[in-house]
Design a protein around this motif. Structure first.
Motif, short mmCIF file in Angstrom:
data_model
loop_
_atom_site.label_atom_id
_atom_site.label_comp_id
_atom_site.label_asym_id
_atom_site.label_seq_id
_atom_site.Cartn_x
_atom_site.Cartn_y
_atom_site.Cartn_z
N SER A 1 0.73 -1.11 0.02
CA SER A 1 -0.01 0.10 -0.03
C SER A 1 1.03 1.26 0.08
CB SER A 1 -0.81 -0.01 1.24
OG SER A 1 -1.49 1.31 1.49
N TYR B 1 0.07 4.19 0.79
CA TYR B 1 -0.39 5.02 1.88
C TYR B 1 0.56 4.55 3.18
CZ TYR B 1 -3.71 6.49 -1.61
OH TYR B 1 -4.16 6.66 -2.77
N GLU C 1 -9.65 1.16 5.94
CA GLU C 1 -8.40 0.92 5.13
C GLU C 1 -7.31 1.09 5.81
OE1 GLU C 1 -10.77 3.69 1.57
OE2 GLU C 1 -9.39 4.62 2.85
N VAL C 2 -6.11 0.68 5.32
CA VAL C 2 -4.66 1.09 5.94
C VAL C 2 -4.08 2.13 5.29
CG1 VAL C 2 -4.10 -1.47 6.59
CG2 VAL C 2 -3.51 -0.57 4.36
N PRO C 3 -3.51 3.00 6.05
CA PRO C 3 -2.85 2.73 7.35
C PRO C 3 -3.60 3.37 8.45
CG PRO C 3 -1.71 4.69 6.45
CD PRO C 3 -2.56 4.04 5.28
N CYS D 1 -5.24 -6.18 5.29
CA CYS D 1 -5.89 -5.53 4.14
C CYS D 1 -7.44 -6.13 4.21
CB CYS D 1 -5.35 -5.85 3.02
SG CYS D 1 -6.17 -5.41 1.39
N TYR D 2 -8.23 -5.21 4.52
CA TYR D 2 -9.66 -5.46 4.73
C TYR D 2 -10.23 -6.51 3.75
CZ TYR D 2 -14.18 -5.76 7.11
OH TYR D 2 -15.44 -6.26 7.45
N SER D 3 -10.16 -5.90 2.32
CA SER D 3 -10.83 -6.49 1.38
C SER D 3 -10.22 -7.94 1.34
CB SER D 3 -10.63 -5.66 0.24
OG SER D 3 -9.31 -5.42 -0.40
N ARG E 1 -12.74 3.22 -4.48
CA ARG E 1 -13.04 4.15 -3.81
C ARG E 1 -12.86 5.26 -4.66
NH1 ARG E 1 -8.51 6.43 -3.19
NH2 ARG E 1 -6.67 5.30 -2.34
N ASP F 1 -5.84 7.31 7.98
CA ASP F 1 -5.46 8.32 6.86
C ASP F 1 -3.69 8.79 6.99
OD1 ASP F 1 -6.88 9.73 4.49
OD2 ASP F 1 -5.13 11.02 5.28
N SER F 2 -3.06 8.41 5.96
CA SER F 2 -1.74 8.55 5.85
C SER F 2 -1.51 9.95 5.99
CB SER F 2 -1.23 8.06 4.53
OG SER F 2 -1.70 8.90 3.39
N ARG G 1 -10.04 6.44 -7.38
CA ARG G 1 -9.65 5.10 -8.14
C ARG G 1 -10.90 4.83 -8.98
NH1 ARG G 1 -6.88 1.31 -3.59
NH2 ARG G 1 -4.86 2.29 -3.57
N HIS H 1 -11.68 -3.89 -3.98
CA HIS H 1 -12.00 -2.63 -3.44
C HIS H 1 -11.83 -1.62 -4.21
CE1 HIS H 1 -10.68 0.57 -0.67
NE2 HIS H 1 -11.59 0.23 0.06
N1 LIG Z 1 -6.83 8.32 2.10
C1 LIG Z 1 -6.31 7.03 2.50
C2 LIG Z 1 -6.29 5.92 1.62
C3 LIG Z 1 -5.84 4.49 1.92
C4 LIG Z 1 -6.11 3.46 1.25
O1 LIG Z 1 -6.89 3.58 0.17
N2 LIG Z 1 -5.80 2.27 1.43
C5 LIG Z 1 -5.92 0.91 0.69
C6 LIG Z 1 -4.69 0.34 0.44
S1 LIG Z 1 -3.71 1.06 -0.77
C7 LIG Z 1 -6.90 0.27 1.49
O2 LIG Z 1 -6.65 -0.09 2.78
N3 LIG Z 1 -7.83 -0.26 0.89
C8 LIG Z 1 -9.01 -1.28 1.52
C9 LIG Z 1 -8.91 -2.74 0.97
O3 LIG Z 1 -8.44 -2.94 -0.01
O4 LIG Z 1 -9.60 -3.21 1.65
C10 LIG Z 1 -5.06 7.40 3.12
O5 LIG Z 1 -4.17 8.26 2.70
O6 LIG Z 1 -4.52 6.44 4.06
#
Ligand SMILES: N[C@@H](CCC(=O)N[C@@H](CS)C(=O)NCC(=O)O)C(=O)O
Length: 256
Positions: free
Chosen positions: A9, A11, A49-51, A32-34, A224, A63-64, A227, A222
């Motif tokens: 990731s 972020y 979402e991570v992180p 990774c929740y998904s 959002r 949120d990063s 994306r 996933h």
């Molecule tokens: N705006 C958030 C975006 C974080 C994000 O999109 N993380 C992705 C991983 S790159 C995530 O956890 N997606 C949820 C998933 O795949 O379940 C940040 O800056 O931390």
């Protein structure tokens, strides 16, 4: 402190590099929740979402960008935010460009790789590659004759280093971007960045296919905000509609 993170990731990588650079100790917890549906991350982050940074007293910050802002205030040395107001704003804009534009374009490219049989896949890959090259042009101009984007190293450099090496996967010729190439060499010499790139290399070597990175146990991917904007903006509406109708899309959960 504990950090919910995921090795690929951008972020989570941004936060890990910042913490390592500042010498802040933390326990990384891969999630990774998904992909894994572990409830602890779902509980810690409203968007799952991570992180997510979990403080020693249990308080959580998701949120990063928000995490990095908190870390800059609690651990100001060495600094990752420029002191001068305009440079700080410029740094935040570059971070945002990486977090929103670079991320969305590379996501589009990887989804096209994953759905290689889709009729839109070649056009999606071509559109992503062209836009990534244009974004590289922006970074090349922003770098100009500086060693780092804002003179001294800042979060803009850390955000960018999580995306620039992806160009290789898209067969983008790095020789077109000489300043970025030299910058990348400087970045690789920073121990916190070298450690991140090594973690990435190890993870990529273990990854058996792109589906294992993107597709959850129920077959959903996933999606959002930015994306999802990317394929729509490029007119790949039928692709998105098919994915949606086939139940292959997953979104951040509703607030509970
Ligand atoms: N705006 C958030 C975006 C974080 C994000 O999109 N993380 C992705 C991983 S790159 C995530 O956890 N997606 C949820 C998933 O795949 O379940 C940040 O800056 O931390």
């Amino acid at each position: 402190m504990k950090l919910f993170t995921f090795v690929t990731s951008p972020y989570a990588r941004k936060v890990r590099i910042a913490m390592d650079y500042k010498g802040i100790a933390y326990e990384p917890v891969e999630r990774c929740y998904s992909l894994d549906r572990k409830p602890d991350l779902r509980d810690a982050s409203i968007r799952a979402e991570v992180p997510v940074l979990v403080l020693d007293d249990g308080r959580r910050i998701a949120d990063s960008t928000i995490i990095c802002e908190y870390l800059e205030q609690t651990h100001p040395r060495p600094p990752l935010y420029p002191r001068q107001a305009f440079e700080r704003a410029r740094m935040r804009s570059l971070e945002d460009l990486c977090d929103r534009s670079f991320d969305a374009v590379s996501y589009g490219y990887f989804i096209a790789m994953l759905r290689a049989d889709a009729p839109e896949a070649p056009a999606m890959k071509a559109a992503a590659k062209a836009e990534y090259e244009a974004l590289f042009g922006v970074l090349e101009r922003e770098l100009s004759d500086r060693d780092f984007f804002c003179g001294e190293i800042s979060l803009a450099d850390i955000a960018a280093v999580c995306h620039v090496p992806t160009a290789r996967a898209m067969n983008i010729d790095p020789n077109q971007f000489r300043k970025l190439q030299a910058w990348m060499k400087r970045m690789r010499a920073i121990p916190a960045v070298a450690a991140d790139l090594k973690r990435m290399r190890v993870a990529m070597a273990k990854m058996h296919d792109i589906a294992s990175e993107l597709v959850g146990p129920d077959g959903r991917i996933h999606w959002r905000d930015t994306r999802l904007e990317w394929p729509v903006r490029h007119g790949f509406i039928d692709f998105i509609a098919r994915e949606f109708k086939a139940g292959k899309m997953m979104f951040p959960p509703d607030a509970a």
